[in-house]
Design an enzyme around this catalytic site. Structure first.
Site, PDB file in Angstrom:
ATOM      1  N   ARG A  18       0.849  -1.193   0.000  1.00 48.40           N
ATOM      2  CA  ARG A  18       0.000   0.000   0.000  1.00 48.40           C
ATOM      3  C   ARG A  18       0.879   1.234   0.000  1.00 48.40           C
ATOM      4  NH1 ARG A  18      -2.172   3.459   4.028  1.00 48.40           N
ATOM      5  NH2 ARG A  18      -4.296   4.193   3.618  1.00 48.40           N
ATOM      6  N   SER A  22     -12.717  -3.667   2.034  1.00 49.49           N
ATOM      7  CA  SER A  22     -12.820  -2.991   3.340  1.00 49.49           C
ATOM      8  C   SER A  22     -14.287  -2.854   3.700  1.00 49.49           C
ATOM      9  CB  SER A  22     -12.265  -1.575   3.266  1.00 49.49           C
ATOM     10  OG  SER A  22     -11.085  -1.543   2.523  1.00 49.49           O
ATOM     11  N   LYS A  79      -5.296   6.200   8.820  1.00 48.05           N
ATOM     12  CA  LYS A  79      -6.503   6.536   8.044  1.00 48.05           C
ATOM     13  C   LYS A  79      -7.129   7.729   8.752  1.00 48.05           C
ATOM     14  CE  LYS A  79      -8.719   4.668   4.869  1.00 48.05           C
ATOM     15  NZ  LYS A  79      -8.587   5.041   3.452  1.00 48.05           N
TER      16      LYS A  79
HETATM   17  C1  LIG Z   1      -7.072  -5.319   5.119  1.00 45.59           C
HETATM   18  C2  LIG Z   1      -7.467  -3.946   4.735  1.00 45.59           C
HETATM   19  N1  LIG Z   1      -8.616  -3.443   5.225  1.00 45.59           N
HETATM   20  C3  LIG Z   1      -8.974  -2.186   4.905  1.00 45.59           C
HETATM   21  C4  LIG Z   1      -8.184  -1.415   4.071  1.00 45.59           C
HETATM   22  C5  LIG Z   1      -8.602  -0.033   3.672  1.00 45.59           C
HETATM   23  O1  LIG Z   1      -8.949   0.056   2.306  1.00 45.59           O
HETATM   24  P1  LIG Z   1      -9.592   1.422   1.736  1.00 45.59           P
HETATM   25  O2  LIG Z   1     -10.814   1.688   2.508  1.00 45.59           O
HETATM   26  O3  LIG Z   1      -9.717   1.321   0.284  1.00 45.59           O
HETATM   27  O4  LIG Z   1      -8.497   2.493   2.093  1.00 45.59           O
HETATM   28  P2  LIG Z   1      -7.015   2.591   1.544  1.00 45.59           P
HETATM   29  O5  LIG Z   1      -6.194   1.534   2.181  1.00 45.59           O
HETATM   30  O6  LIG Z   1      -7.034   2.414   0.062  1.00 45.59           O
HETATM   31  O7  LIG Z   1      -6.551   3.952   1.946  1.00 45.59           O
HETATM   32  C6  LIG Z   1      -7.011  -1.965   3.605  1.00 45.59           C
HETATM   33  N2  LIG Z   1      -6.192  -1.283   2.792  1.00 45.59           N
HETATM   34  N3  LIG Z   1      -6.665  -3.233   3.937  1.00 45.59           N
HETATM   35  C1  LIG Z   2      -5.705   0.958   5.776  1.00 41.73           C
HETATM   36  C2  LIG Z   2      -6.668   0.973   6.898  1.00 41.73           C
HETATM   37  N1  LIG Z   2      -7.983   0.727   6.703  1.00 41.73           N
HETATM   38  C3  LIG Z   2      -8.703   0.756   7.822  1.00 41.73           C
HETATM   39  S1  LIG Z   2      -7.745   1.131   9.137  1.00 41.73           S
HETATM   40  C4  LIG Z   2      -6.364   1.221   8.186  1.00 41.73           C
HETATM   41  C5  LIG Z   2      -5.011   1.548   8.687  1.00 41.73           C
HETATM   42  C6  LIG Z   2      -4.544   0.737   9.830  1.00 41.73           C
HETATM   43  O1  LIG Z   2      -3.295   1.195  10.156  1.00 41.73           O
HETATM   44  P1  LIG Z   2      -2.656   1.036  11.591  1.00 41.73           P
HETATM   45  O2  LIG Z   2      -2.453  -0.399  11.830  1.00 41.73           O
HETATM   46  O3  LIG Z   2      -1.356   1.787  11.479  1.00 41.73           O
HETATM   47  O4  LIG Z   2      -3.588   1.675  12.560  1.00 41.73           O
END
Ligand SMILES: Cc1ncc(COP(=O)(O)OP(=O)(O)O)c(N)n1
Ligand SMILES: Cc1ncsc1CCOP(=O)(O)O
Ligand SMILES: [Mg+2]
Length: 373
Positions: free
Chosen positions: A195, A264, A293
């Site tokens: 990511r 998600s 996020k």
């Molecule tokens: C395992 C997992 N869960 C949730 C997310 C978040 O995806 P998304 O809502 O598209 O947000 P971004 O990661 O694209 O900013 C994730 N990446 N992985």
């Molecule tokens: C990508 C994403 N989607 C929902 S929470 C999240 C980020 C989680 O990051 P962290 O483990 O640093 O709190």
């Protein structure tokens, strides 16, 4: 035999390989030996694949299919062919490729054995034309069935590994990206998502390629966040899509049936829609507010409890999870968690991975809602 021996005026000088009568029997023995050796190779390779279907996947149907193919091979392995065997005189028995000595994962082991079976069947197909054309046709059909079995099985292999994955690393950009991922893989991590929301595509492509290779070297799944094109370009195992990303149906059409698609979700309706649309897993969260996020509201542990009771596919609690609160998330019913900062910013990612895994595995609960085993 010298070329001059088989010069034939009737073919305008084209050299025709016609064996003198004295050599015909010898050639026949050679063909028998080739058929005998390759019937053995095909049967052995199939047995190795069958054991994985039976003990690894617990899949009686696939194991029965392998057994049926083995029986068909046995049917063609006549006493006449077996009698031609000459193991002490076979110069090939000592030849091994270095890769035969080391298989890095179940996937590479299965792939090597599928390759072995298909090669053997191709040899059988050709040489049995000199012995029994019906056997040649049967081997050709078998080879096609084995291709289909391979694609079914290798597709399921990803699902199986996903099912066994308890910890999911979602990467963040940084100088030590590759080193950190490798350290976590050393600790037993089996699922990684690349990511990077800001890098140029040239950088993304290069990093994703490197990470895909690294993950596969460790037998781990490699997924790409958001970008289906990048996932296909680097031959990733699938993609993770959020609610604002591509619809699952379109991603499935482009990725085919075997690659993984994650979605998600922040609430029950999103979870049920993702399941109905054919997601392979869902993210559940953000459980806690997280700077990764920013601005996204936390779902809290209530949604984790909902997932534990109602989610019929693998799901990963995500958002603000660290070694101090992971047990709270586990107590709410999570058997799988995804993290970014806890591993990407860890001083010792191997140890942190081992800690998470030890908690998740030792405190694992029966999967009430699951319908996929
Ligand atoms: C395992 C997992 N869960 C949730 C997310 C978040 O995806 P998304 O809502 O598209 O947000 P971004 O990661 O694209 O900013 C994730 N990446 N992985
Ligand atoms: C990508 C994403 N989607 C929902 S929470 C999240 C980020 C989680 O990051 P962290 O483990 O640093 O709190
Ligand atoms: Mg996204």
């Amino acid at each position: 035999m010298k070329e001059a021996d088989c010069y034939d005026e009737s073919t305008n000088g084209v050299v025709v390989m016609v064996e003198p009568y004295s050599q015909t029997e010898q050639i026949q023995q050679v063909v028998y030996r080739i058929l005998d050796a390759n019937l053995d190779r095909a049967r052995e390779g199939l047995r190795i694949i069958e054991e994985w279907c039976r003990f690894g996947l617990n899949n009686a149907q696939l194991a029965a299919q392998c057994k049926k193919e083995r029986q068909e091979i046995a049917h063609w392995h006549t006493a006449e062919l077996r009698a031609a065997r000459n193991t002490p005189g076979d110069p090939g028995t000592d030849l091994t490729h270095p890769q035969e000595e080391q298989r890095t994962s179940i996937k590479s082991l299965l792939q090597a054995n599928f390759c072995r079976v298909q090669e053997a069947l191709r040899v059988l197909e050709e040489y049995s034309k000199l012995y029994n054309p019906n056997m040649g046709k049967a081997c050709k059909q078998m080879r096609y069935r084995i291709y289909t079995l391979e694609s079914t099985l290798m597709g399921r292999h990803r699902q199986q590994l996903l099912l066994r994955s308890r910890l999911y690393l979602v990467t963040s950009p940084g100088d030590r990206l590759v080193e950190t991922v490798e350290a976590a893989l050393k600790g037993g991590l089996t699922l990684v998502q690349y990511r990077d929301k800001t890098a140029d595509d040239t950088v993304r492509l290069q990093q994703a390629k490197k990470l895909r290779q690294l993950c596969h070297d460790y037998g781990a799944i490699f997924l790409v966040n958001d970008r289906l094109d990048l996932a296909l370009a680097v031959d990733a195992d699938g993609v993770h899509l959020g609610q604002q990303d591509l619809p699952i149906a379109i991603a499935r059409e482009l990725l085919g049936p075997h690659r993984l698609i994650g979605r998600s979700t922040t609430k029950a309706a999103e979870m049920q829609a993702a399941i109905a649309e054919g997601a392979d897993y869902v993210g559940v969260g953000p459980v806690y507010e997280t700077p990764t996020k920013e601005g996204k509201a936390a779902t809290g542990l209530e949604y984790v409890r909902y997932a534990a009771k109602n989610c019929s596919i693998p799901w990963f609690a995500i958002g603000g999870i660290d070694p101090n609160n992971v047990n709270e998330v586990i107590d709410a019913g999570a058997n799988r968690v995804a993290v970014v900062r806890s591993l990407m910013q860890a001083e010792q990612p191997t140890l942190v991975t081992q800690f998470f895994l030890s908690q998740l595995i030792s405190r694992m609960k029966p999967e009430l809602g699951m319908s996929y085993v």
